[in-house]
Design a protein around this motif. Structure first.
Motif, PDB file in Angstrom:
ATOM      1  N   MET A 130      33.760  43.556  43.196  1.00 46.03           N
ATOM      2  CA  MET A 130      33.773  42.301  43.455  1.00 46.03           C
ATOM      3  C   MET A 130      32.462  41.834  42.137  1.00 46.03           C
ATOM      4  SD  MET A 130      32.464  39.561  46.230  1.00 46.03           S
ATOM      5  CE  MET A 130      31.042  40.772  46.957  1.00 46.03           C
ATOM      6  N   ILE A 131      32.609  41.031  41.777  1.00 43.59           N
ATOM      7  CA  ILE A 131      32.189  40.647  41.121  1.00 43.59           C
ATOM      8  C   ILE A 131      30.867  39.380  41.443  1.00 43.59           C
ATOM      9  CG2 ILE A 131      31.245  39.259  38.741  1.00 43.59           C
ATOM     10  CD1 ILE A 131      33.500  40.256  37.691  1.00 43.59           C
ATOM     11  N   ILE A 161      34.093  48.606  36.857  1.00 48.79           N
ATOM     12  CA  ILE A 161      34.880  48.033  37.852  1.00 48.79           C
ATOM     13  C   ILE A 161      35.957  48.556  38.483  1.00 48.79           C
ATOM     14  CG2 ILE A 161      35.007  46.406  40.076  1.00 48.79           C
ATOM     15  CD1 ILE A 161      32.902  44.257  38.450  1.00 48.79           C
ATOM     16  N   THR A 162      35.411  49.966  38.963  1.00 50.54           N
ATOM     17  CA  THR A 162      36.561  51.056  39.787  1.00 50.54           C
ATOM     18  C   THR A 162      37.239  50.103  41.310  1.00 50.54           C
ATOM     19  OG1 THR A 162      36.883  52.404  37.394  1.00 50.54           O
ATOM     20  CG2 THR A 162      38.231  52.500  39.359  1.00 50.54           C
ATOM     21  N   TYR A 163      38.083  50.131  41.613  1.00 47.99           N
ATOM     22  CA  TYR A 163      38.404  50.571  43.132  1.00 47.99           C
ATOM     23  C   TYR A 163      39.922  50.688  43.767  1.00 47.99           C
ATOM     24  CZ  TYR A 163      39.922  45.342  42.237  1.00 47.99           C
ATOM     25  OH  TYR A 163      40.369  43.819  41.827  1.00 47.99           O
ATOM     26  N   THR A 191      46.464  51.750  45.520  1.00 49.36           N
ATOM     27  CA  THR A 191      46.456  50.769  43.670  1.00 49.36           C
ATOM     28  C   THR A 191      45.463  51.093  43.230  1.00 49.36           C
ATOM     29  OG1 THR A 191      48.293  50.156  44.367  1.00 49.36           O
ATOM     30  CG2 THR A 191      47.282  49.726  42.231  1.00 49.36           C
ATOM     31  N   VAL A 192      45.211  51.872  41.852  1.00 52.70           N
ATOM     32  CA  VAL A 192      43.723  51.508  41.904  1.00 52.70           C
ATOM     33  C   VAL A 192      43.699  50.725  40.543  1.00 52.70           C
ATOM     34  CG1 VAL A 192      41.659  52.912  40.267  1.00 52.70           C
ATOM     35  CG2 VAL A 192      43.424  54.304  41.749  1.00 52.70           C
ATOM     36  N   THR A 232      39.910  46.057  37.281  1.00 44.15           N
ATOM     37  CA  THR A 232      39.122  44.259  36.596  1.00 44.15           C
ATOM     38  C   THR A 232      38.449  43.710  38.207  1.00 44.15           C
ATOM     39  OG1 THR A 232      41.361  43.682  37.945  1.00 44.15           O
ATOM     40  CG2 THR A 232      41.643  44.497  35.098  1.00 44.15           C
ATOM     41  N   GLY A 233      37.651  43.439  37.352  1.00 42.01           N
ATOM     42  CA  GLY A 233      36.457  42.969  38.803  1.00 42.01           C
ATOM     43  C   GLY A 233      37.173  41.489  38.542  1.00 42.01           C
ATOM     44  N   TYR A 234      36.647  40.895  40.159  1.00 38.05           N
ATOM     45  CA  TYR A 234      37.857  39.732  40.929  1.00 38.05           C
ATOM     46  C   TYR A 234      35.890  39.200  41.067  1.00 38.05           C
ATOM     47  CZ  TYR A 234      36.675  42.385  45.268  1.00 38.05           C
ATOM     48  OH  TYR A 234      36.504  42.594  46.043  1.00 38.05           O
ATOM     49  N   TYR A 235      36.238  37.918  41.102  1.00 38.92           N
ATOM     50  CA  TYR A 235      35.824  36.651  41.966  1.00 38.92           C
ATOM     51  C   TYR A 235      35.862  36.323  43.445  1.00 38.92           C
ATOM     52  CZ  TYR A 235      33.949  36.520  37.283  1.00 38.92           C
ATOM     53  OH  TYR A 235      33.439  36.793  36.347  1.00 38.92           O
ATOM     54  N   LEU A 236      35.193  36.234  44.077  1.00 42.33           N
ATOM     55  CA  LEU A 236      35.710  35.606  45.936  1.00 42.33           C
ATOM     56  C   LEU A 236      35.664  34.095  45.813  1.00 42.33           C
ATOM     57  CD1 LEU A 236      33.748  37.886  48.750  1.00 42.33           C
ATOM     58  CD2 LEU A 236      36.065  38.043  47.754  1.00 42.33           C
TER      59      LEU A 236
END
Length: 157
Positions: free
Chosen positions: A1-2, A78-80, A85-86, A89-93
């Motif tokens: 998460m960014i 960013i890896t999660y 599933t890998v 890419t980052g994400y925003y809440l």
């Protein structure tokens, strides 16, 4: 998460006369919008003041440089993994007003299962990081504290 993304709207009491047409909203009030991305520690990773004519969060998002690094290939690595599933890419809440893009994670509108309810509770709690950041800005900076916020918290749709 960014981080958590949201906008803070507030009335601009002493808006210069020459700018009043550009910074007016639908109700005739003069205002300005701050878009921010904040982390769990209220660190501001991105801040952008909406330009003249921007009336809502989506207009600000359309003019904001928040995705410039991503488009330029300079986004953080960013890896999660979710459900085996890998993702890289980052994400925003975000709250419900933001578009349905893969970069925005929103809460589940009507969580039914215990798992969905738990996710919604955590997501909504972490999304409030940006709201806390706006509160800290108002507490510490007189210029922001003196103006009345138009809307700090918005119900998710």
């Amino acid at each position: 998460m960014i981080g958590s993304i949201d906008c803070m709207h507030w009335q601009w009491k002493n808006c210069p006369t020459a700018w009043q047409g550009d910074y007016g909203n639908r109700k005739g009030q003069k205002g300005i919008i701050l878009e921010a991305v904040a982390g769990f520690d209220t660190w501001v990773w991105h801040a952008f003041f909406g330009v003249a004519g921007s009336q809502n969060d989506l207009n600000v998002l359309g003019q904001s440089p928040v995705f410039n690094d991503v488009l330029g290939g300079q986004s953080p690595n960013i890896t999660y993994q979710v459900n085996n599933t890998v993702y890289q890419t980052g994400y925003y809440l975000a709250d419900g007003i933001y578009p349905r893009w893969t970069t925005f994670v929103k809460s589940i509108l009507n969580p039914r299962s215990q798992k969905q309810k738990l996710f919604a509770t955590y997501q909504e709690g972490y999304r409030k990081d940006v709201e806390r950041c706006f509160g800290i800005l108002q507490a510490r900076w007189l210029i922001i504290r003196k103006v009345r916020p138009v809307c700090l918290m918005r119900r998710s749709s």
